[in-house]
Design an enzyme around this catalytic site. Structure first.
Site, short mmCIF file in Angstrom:
data_model
loop_
_atom_site.label_atom_id
_atom_site.label_comp_id
_atom_site.label_asym_id
_atom_site.label_seq_id
_atom_site.Cartn_x
_atom_site.Cartn_y
_atom_site.Cartn_z
N ARG A 39 0.82 -1.22 0.00
CA ARG A 39 0.00 0.00 0.00
C ARG A 39 0.85 1.26 0.00
NH1 ARG A 39 -4.85 -2.31 3.79
NH2 ARG A 39 -6.13 -2.87 2.01
N LYS A 196 -22.71 -15.73 0.20
CA LYS A 196 -24.11 -15.46 0.56
C LYS A 196 -24.88 -14.64 -0.47
CE LYS A 196 -23.70 -15.43 5.56
NZ LYS A 196 -23.58 -14.52 6.71
N GLY A 349 -12.72 -8.36 -1.73
CA GLY A 349 -11.49 -8.74 -1.03
C GLY A 349 -11.06 -10.16 -1.32
N GLY A 372 -14.41 -3.55 0.41
CA GLY A 372 -15.74 -3.00 0.69
C GLY A 372 -16.13 -1.91 -0.28
P1 ADP Z 1 -15.58 -11.19 -2.07
O1 ADP Z 1 -14.80 -10.89 -0.81
O2 ADP Z 1 -14.70 -11.31 -3.27
O3 ADP Z 1 -16.72 -10.22 -2.27
P2 ADP Z 1 -17.23 -13.13 -0.72
O4 ADP Z 1 -16.77 -12.59 0.60
O5 ADP Z 1 -18.62 -12.86 -1.11
O6 ADP Z 1 -16.24 -12.65 -1.88
O7 ADP Z 1 -17.09 -14.72 -0.72
C1 ADP Z 1 -15.90 -15.38 -0.54
C2 ADP Z 1 -16.08 -16.68 0.18
O8 ADP Z 1 -17.04 -17.51 -0.42
C3 ADP Z 1 -14.79 -17.46 0.18
O9 ADP Z 1 -14.28 -17.50 1.49
C4 ADP Z 1 -15.17 -18.85 -0.33
O10 ADP Z 1 -14.60 -19.90 0.40
C5 ADP Z 1 -16.68 -18.85 -0.14
N1 ADP Z 1 -17.33 -19.82 -1.04
C6 ADP Z 1 -17.32 -19.86 -2.38
N2 ADP Z 1 -17.98 -20.93 -2.84
C7 ADP Z 1 -18.43 -21.61 -1.75
C8 ADP Z 1 -19.18 -22.81 -1.58
N3 ADP Z 1 -19.61 -23.52 -2.61
N4 ADP Z 1 -19.45 -23.19 -0.30
C9 ADP Z 1 -19.01 -22.47 0.75
N5 ADP Z 1 -18.30 -21.34 0.64
C10 ADP Z 1 -18.01 -20.91 -0.61
MG MG Z 2 -15.27 -11.23 1.27
#
Ligand code: ADP
Ligand code: MG
Length: 392
Positions: A39, A196, A349, A372
């Site tokens: 950073r 989610k 992230g 975020g």
């Molecule tokens: P980002 O930070 O890129 O926005 P998210 O925080 O929404 O992404 O999601 C990331 C998480 O989703 C990861 O830790 C990953 O392990 C989990 N994940 C992805 N596919 C699955 C799955 N099929 N079952 C459980 N967890 C999952």
């Molecule tokens: Mg995330």
């Protein structure tokens, strides 16, 4: 389209310029030294520009959380090494001593102020505190994209008192994210995964208004599959979001956006490297099993979409990429994006961490530095730290 003034659009010669950086660096727990100076390195472009253009450079940033009272002193030292010039450090923000340091600053010199979150006024966006910060300078430059979604004293408050523009880092983020989502070379493909539905509802709804094709992956898949009557075994599912999932699928039909869900998946009884796995149809996950990655047919299907897209926006891993056994899908998708000629933009992230894990960062058009903040951007929200900057 966002069209904000940047440091290049104003005269900084001889001016006192307050720059909001993102120096929220990690420290090694054992040695107490900075464990990644990424950073700080990324901030150099804006800082060097200001030095070269004869400005008096006053830097500020938060580090850690309010109440943790972490210090930026080691950042000053590292920055000084990287710039190959002295970086003065003010141990307080609100003090006469700091005011004197600012007053004595000469053109081309650099001063770093202590952690803005040492003051609880920072996160409260206290205008008196913002005014004190602003009183050090003639111009404000925001270059902390990762904090731009928060209206804090050092990101938004100060803009009420000073002409405010963006630095090179924020400009790069705006150009990539805004250009990619709101003014893309079509067809525009979005890949949304992650854990989610609830955390991605706004992203999905916003992107449905923009994209030609939407791919859904990750754990989110199973809420959609269940909403369509499939069997999902023990896969993650938000039962209170089945209607939301159904609504999103309907909105896709209305908007004539193609929505693609996985057709097959890698399932296991547990989320470990030792787990025994098998591939099943996505809507036929056996009892006791969880879907943890997309399957081979799905990888092929998604790759075909990646091949024909001219812009690809990706947020959310399509599997549990942290466990190697379930990382294949995410790796294949990331690799296909890296090899495509499309504009490729990654936000979130965990998605950025996945791209980094596979060593593909340099092959993407843009990997957002703000977890975020990039998510809120993809949700179509305006970021207060950017909104407050002057328009061109
Ligand atoms: P980002 O930070 O890129 O926005 P998210 O925080 O929404 O992404 O999601 C990331 C998480 O989703 C990861 O830790 C990953 O392990 C989990 N994940 C992805 N596919 C699955 C799955 N099929 N079952 C459980 N967890 C999952
Ligand atoms: Mg995330």
């Amino acid at each position: 389209m966002l069209n904000k003034k940047s440091v290049e659009d104003i005269d900084v010669n001889g001016k006192r310029v307050l720059v909001r950086c993102d120096f929220n660096v990690p420290f090694d727990k054992v040695t107490g030294e900075i464990s990644s100076d990424k950073r700080i390195v990324e901030s150099l472009k804006t800082i060097n520009y200001l030095i070269d253009n004869n400005a008096k450079v006053i830097l500020c940033s938060h580090i850690g959380k309010t109440g943790q009272n972490k210090s930026l002193e080691k950042v000053a030292k590292r920055l000084s090494e990287l710039l190959r010039k002295n970086v003065a450090f003010a141990k307080e923000i609100v003090s006469n001593e700091t005011k004197d340091m600012v007053d004595e600053l000469k053109c081309g010199e650099v001063l770093l102020l202590e952690n803005t979150r040492m003051y609880e006024e920072e996160e409260k966006n206290d205008l008196e505190f913002a005014k004190k910060l602003a009183s050090f300078a003639d111009i404000f430059v925001n270059d902390a994209f990762g904090s731009a979604h928060r209206a804090h004293a050092s990101t938004e408050g100060v803009t009420h008192f000073l002409p405010s523009v963006c630095g090179f880092l924020i400009k790069k983020e705006i150009d990539a994210l805004d250009g990619g989502i709101n003014n893309p070379k079509r067809p525009l493909l979005a890949i949304v995964g992650g854990s989610k539905v609830s955390s991605k509802i706004d992203v999905l709804n916003n992107l449905l208004d923009k994209v030609d094709t939407l791919i859904i992956g990750g754990a989110m898949t199973y809420t959609f599959v269940k909403a369509q009557g499939g069997r999902i075994g023990n896969s993650l599912c938000e039962d209170d979001k089945l209607q939301v999932a159904a609504d999103i699928l309907n909105k896709g039909l209305e908007k004539e956006v193609r929505i693609l869900l996985p057709v097959d998946n890698v399932v296991a009884k547990e989320m470990t490297e030792e787990a025994e796995t098998m591939v099943t149809n996505v809507n036929e996950v056996p009892e006791g099993y969880m879907g943890l990655d997309i399957g081979p047919k799905t990888i092929e299907l998604f790759k075909q979409e990646i091949e024909v897209a001219n812009t690809i926006v990706w947020n959310g891993p399509v599997g549990v990429f942290e466990v190697n056994k379930f990382a294949t899908g995410t790796k294949e998708i990331a690799t296909a994006m890296a090899n495509s000629n499309a504009v490729t933009i990654i936000g979130g992230g965990d998605s950025a961490a996945a791209v980094e894990k596979f060593g593909l960062e340099d092959k993407m058009s843009h990997v957002s530095t703000g977890g975020g903040a990039s998510l809120e951007f993809m949700e179509g929200k305006s970021l207060p730290g950017i909104e407050a900057l002057e328009d061109k």
